[in-house]
Scaffold this active site. Structure first.
Site, PDB file in Angstrom:
ATOM      1  N   ASN A  78       0.869  -1.180   0.000  1.00 17.85           N
ATOM      2  CA  ASN A  78       0.000   0.000   0.000  1.00 17.85           C
ATOM      3  C   ASN A  78       0.908   1.233   0.000  1.00 17.85           C
ATOM      4  OD1 ASN A  78      -1.787   2.054   0.515  1.00 17.85           O
ATOM      5  ND2 ASN A  78      -2.335   1.361   2.583  1.00 17.85           N
ATOM      6  N   TRP A  79       1.013   1.854  -1.166  1.00 17.20           N
ATOM      7  CA  TRP A  79       1.966   2.971  -1.304  1.00 17.20           C
ATOM      8  C   TRP A  79       1.441   4.253  -0.655  1.00 17.20           C
ATOM      9  CZ3 TRP A  79       3.833   2.534  -7.140  1.00 17.20           C
ATOM     10  CH2 TRP A  79       4.483   1.319  -7.309  1.00 17.20           C
ATOM     11  N   LYS A  80       0.169   4.260  -0.291  1.00 16.92           N
ATOM     12  CA  LYS A  80      -0.445   5.465   0.312  1.00 16.92           C
ATOM     13  C   LYS A  80      -0.171   6.678  -0.578  1.00 16.92           C
ATOM     14  CE  LYS A  80      -0.220   3.235   4.750  1.00 16.92           C
ATOM     15  NZ  LYS A  80      -0.219   3.354   6.194  1.00 16.92           N
ATOM     16  N   HIS A 129      -9.658   0.974   4.773  1.00 22.51           N
ATOM     17  CA  HIS A 129      -8.362   1.169   5.428  1.00 22.51           C
ATOM     18  C   HIS A 129      -8.565   2.122   6.612  1.00 22.51           C
ATOM     19  CE1 HIS A 129      -4.313   2.505   6.252  1.00 22.51           C
ATOM     20  NE2 HIS A 129      -3.918   1.382   5.689  1.00 22.51           N
ATOM     21  N   GLU A 139      -6.984   4.525   7.725  1.00 20.13           N
ATOM     22  CA  GLU A 139      -6.803   5.961   7.448  1.00 20.13           C
ATOM     23  C   GLU A 139      -8.059   6.538   6.793  1.00 20.13           C
ATOM     24  OE1 GLU A 139      -3.031   5.539   5.474  1.00 20.13           O
ATOM     25  OE2 GLU A 139      -2.166   4.979   7.403  1.00 20.13           O
ATOM     26  N   GLU A 169      -5.585  -5.061  10.569  1.00 27.53           N
ATOM     27  CA  GLU A 169      -4.579  -4.012  10.761  1.00 27.53           C
ATOM     28  C   GLU A 169      -4.881  -3.240  12.035  1.00 27.53           C
ATOM     29  OE1 GLU A 169      -2.570  -2.893   6.808  1.00 27.53           O
ATOM     30  OE2 GLU A 169      -4.325  -1.645   7.021  1.00 27.53           O
ATOM     31  N   GLY A 176       2.127   2.342  10.787  1.00 26.54           N
ATOM     32  CA  GLY A 176       3.037   3.465  10.626  1.00 26.54           C
ATOM     33  C   GLY A 176       3.699   3.899  11.932  1.00 26.54           C
ATOM     34  N   SER A 208       3.192  -2.094  10.405  1.00 28.73           N
ATOM     35  CA  SER A 208       4.641  -2.125  10.631  1.00 28.73           C
ATOM     36  C   SER A 208       5.291  -3.469  10.305  1.00 28.73           C
ATOM     37  CB  SER A 208       4.971  -1.678  12.054  1.00 28.73           C
ATOM     38  OG  SER A 208       4.504  -0.350  12.271  1.00 28.73           O
ATOM     39  N   GLY A 243       2.734  -1.131   4.348  1.00 32.22           N
ATOM     40  CA  GLY A 243       2.764   0.292   4.027  1.00 32.22           C
ATOM     41  C   GLY A 243       4.191   0.750   3.779  1.00 32.22           C
ATOM     42  N   GLY A 244       4.786   1.378   4.783  1.00 29.37           N
ATOM     43  CA  GLY A 244       6.116   1.976   4.662  1.00 29.37           C
ATOM     44  C   GLY A 244       7.145   1.083   3.970  1.00 29.37           C
TER      45      GLY A 244
END
Ligand code: PGA
Length: 252
Positions: A9-11, A95, A97, A167, A173, A212, A233-234
């Site tokens: 997930n590149w956000k 998600h 967010e 999640e 994150g 994470s 993610g990251g």
């Protein structure tokens, strides 16, 4: 046998040049179809670009969000048929967010799940609790509610072409990962909850862990019997890390 998924997930990160470099490096690392399905979720504006780069490769394309409506006067929204038209196979719904920052509620998320499936996209339903829910012993209650709303609206049969991602919000994150035992406990709970409606579906539905995940902790998370890969993610923005996470599926 549930085939694992490793999804990036590149956000809201990257440029066209960054994306091209990242995909090139991922392809050079030979993501192995046999190990896991490898998915990337770029921002909307880059979907077509990245779609061209991954065509006929082991990497599949997905979008980070979708409109619950099929078409019409919804400024700024993107429909499921548009996503399908530009080559997406997957889409994230719910998600944290989106839920937390953009106030998407359970009903809206369930409608997005249905809208995606109506256009043959595979929705990845994200569920997960806040830290204060966990600290108050409400993790299962929250996850059950988020899951049940979708199962009520779409029917348990919808999971035939749907995926769940657990999640925990406190792990996204933050660098703070759920322990393998914490992840396994919630994954088993999700599977049991589905199995109460349909035993076969409980067994076959893939449940990913997100929060994470990195190269250094992926193997122990993926070793858990009910963890079928990860939503990353990251660490998905770094080809070496992402490929190492993918390789961890081979160690299961
Ligand atoms: P993270 O994000 O890996 O950066 O914690 C996961 C996600 O939000 O899907």
């Amino acid at each position: 046998m549930r085939r694992p998924i490793v999804a990036g997930n590149w956000k809201m990160h990257g440029t066209r040049a960054d994306n091209a470099r990242l995909i090139e490096a991922l392809l050079a690392g030979h993501p192995d179809r046999a190990l896991a399905e490898c998915l990337v979720f770029p921002p909307f504006v880059y979907l077509q670009d990245v779609g061209r780069l991954v065509r006929d490769t082991p990497i599949e394309l997905g979008a980070q969000n979708v409109c619950a409506e099929a078409r019409g006067a919804f400024t700024g929204e993107v429909s499921a048929s548009m996503l399908q038209d530009v080559g997406c196979r997957y889409v994230l719904v719910g998600h944290s967010e989106r839920r937390w920052i953009y106030h998407e509620d359970d009903q809206l998320v369930a409608r997005k799940f249905a809208a995606a499936q109506a256009k043959s996209l595979v929705p990845i339903l994200c569920v997960g609790e806040h830290l204060w829910d966990r600290e108050n012993g409400r993790t299962e209650e929250v996850v059950a509610r988020q899951l049940d709303v979708v199962l009520e609206l779409c029917g348990v049969g919808a999971l035939e072409s749907g995926v769940i991602a657990y999640e925990p919000m406190w792990a996204i994150g933050t660098g703070r990962t759920a322990t393998p035992e914490q992840a396994q406990a919630v994954h088993a709970f999700i599977r049991e909850r589905i199995a109460k409606r349909d035993a076969k579906m409980g067994e076959s539905t893939r449940v990913l862990y997100g929060g994470s995940v990195k190269a250094s902790n992926a193997a122990e998370l993926f070793a858990q019997p009910d963890v079928d890969g990860g939503l990353i993610g990251g660490a998905s923005l770094n080809a070496e890390e992402f490929l190492a996470i993918l390789a961890a599926c081979g160690l299961r």
